[in-house]
Motif scaffolding. Sequence first.
Motif, mmCIF file in Angstrom:
data_model
loop_
_atom_site.group_PDB
_atom_site.id
_atom_site.type_symbol
_atom_site.label_atom_id
_atom_site.label_comp_id
_atom_site.label_asym_id
_atom_site.label_seq_id
_atom_site.Cartn_x
_atom_site.Cartn_y
_atom_site.Cartn_z
ATOM 1 N N UNK A 1 0.785 -1.235 0.000
ATOM 2 C CA UNK A 1 0.000 0.000 0.000
ATOM 3 C C UNK A 1 0.815 1.282 0.000
ATOM 4 N N UNK A 2 2.009 1.264 0.606
ATOM 5 C CA UNK A 2 2.740 2.509 0.838
ATOM 6 C C UNK A 2 4.134 2.445 0.233
ATOM 7 N N UNK A 3 4.466 3.460 -0.532
ATOM 8 C CA UNK A 3 5.776 3.507 -1.188
ATOM 9 C C UNK A 3 6.913 3.478 -0.171
ATOM 10 N N UNK A 4 6.712 4.146 0.968
ATOM 11 C CA UNK A 4 7.781 4.205 1.970
ATOM 12 C C UNK A 4 8.136 2.827 2.504
ATOM 13 N N UNK A 5 7.190 1.887 2.463
ATOM 14 C CA UNK A 5 7.471 0.531 2.943
ATOM 15 C C UNK A 5 8.325 -0.261 1.959
ATOM 16 N N UNK A 6 8.490 0.292 0.749
ATOM 17 C CA UNK A 6 9.312 -0.366 -0.267
ATOM 18 C C UNK A 6 10.633 0.358 -0.486
ATOM 19 N N UNK A 7 10.983 1.250 0.455
ATOM 20 C CA UNK A 7 12.187 2.070 0.288
ATOM 21 C C UNK A 7 13.463 1.252 0.343
ATOM 22 N N UNK A 8 13.491 0.173 1.142
ATOM 23 C CA UNK A 8 14.732 -0.587 1.335
ATOM 24 C C UNK A 8 14.635 -2.035 0.891
ATOM 25 N N UNK A 9 13.436 -2.524 0.608
ATOM 26 C CA UNK A 9 13.271 -3.910 0.161
ATOM 27 C C UNK A 9 12.384 -3.937 -1.074
ATOM 28 N N UNK A 10 12.530 -4.970 -1.884
ATOM 29 C CA UNK A 10 11.744 -5.063 -3.114
ATOM 30 C C UNK A 10 10.916 -6.339 -3.181
ATOM 31 N N UNK A 11 10.731 -6.984 -2.024
ATOM 32 C CA UNK A 11 9.846 -8.146 -1.976
ATOM 33 C C UNK A 11 9.072 -8.139 -0.661
ATOM 34 N N UNK A 12 8.039 -8.917 -0.585
ATOM 35 C CA UNK A 12 7.155 -8.902 0.572
ATOM 36 C C UNK A 12 7.912 -9.202 1.870
ATOM 37 N N UNK A 13 7.601 -8.481 2.944
ATOM 38 C CA UNK A 13 8.246 -8.759 4.234
ATOM 39 C C UNK A 13 8.144 -10.222 4.654
ATOM 40 N N UNK A 14 7.035 -10.863 4.375
ATOM 41 C CA UNK A 14 6.861 -12.247 4.816
ATOM 42 C C UNK A 14 7.852 -13.193 4.158
#
Length: 327
Positions: A242-255
């Motif tokens: 949902x949020x661009x900031x959550x993709x600032x350092x990773x490019x795949x799902x946290x899980x």
Amino acid sequence: MTIVDVHTHMLSEAFLDALAAGSGGKYRVGRVPAGDRAIFTRDTAFVTLTQGMFDYELRVAAMDSAGVDMAIVSLTCPNVFWGDVAASTAAAELINDDMAAAQTAYPDRIRFLATIPWQYPDRAVQELERACARGAVGVMVLANIDGVSLTDPRFAPVWDEIDRRGLPVLVHPTSPIGEYQLDISRYHLVWSVGFTFDTTLALSRMIMDGFFDRYRNLKIIGGHAGGYLPFVISRLDAGFRSFESCRAAIDRLPSTYLEQIYVDSIVYSPEALAMTLEVMGPENVLYGSDYPHKNGKMEEIIEIVGAAPGFAHSGIMSGNAEKIFRL
């Protein structure tokens, strides 16, 4: 069935003396209303002291009674993150030497995690080398280092060396940042809610910061089932989408990073363990008891693990630990 306890603690009276003398008044040893000794920060008692923390003979007898074969012991909070370089390093050396001596005395029963002064990275790397030479099989770190996040760049030299050695690291909670604003000194909420929040935040930050992309050999063990991580990981995924900031350092799902994270079995119901196993996978869950804290009852956790699906028992009890600690 062999049982290896990966989350269990020891102290010494000499360490308590060093803490009182070297922490500049930040920590003290006092008594709670029930009469037990405890380590306090200001007015918050966050480590209640028990006899088993100081007596290896008593520990081994308790292990025998519970049916636990090996204990991988570590220092509890506040660890050595409270003094100047000389005081913190000396305290780390004291604990590592004490645990190494116990490992020598009980070679089939005791292993230990290195205590290092993380806030002084150069000295931490030196003490890590010394502790490993004395037999340490991994490292213990608190979920925040005197208020500083584990992913702070200042700790990179320590993580680099741990990664190079491929050592397991137990991430153990302490009082979370902002404990006084959170008002968790009453009802011992610092233990029930504060500690689990501290671990959850540390592990979540590691994931979102790309920590596991940088350190491919790390084997992180989140204490107390990783806090709320099994419950919150789907929310981290939702944030990533949902949020661009959550993709600032990773490019795949946290899980997708959960395969690099282990957790212990210190939960207090079969239902909580079942969810932990479902989310983390049975190969990433390790038996831990938190003995000899007042809540650390080896038999209780063994009973809870016993209620898990049978195929998971041997891995949780010992197989997973034997693999990552090379026992």
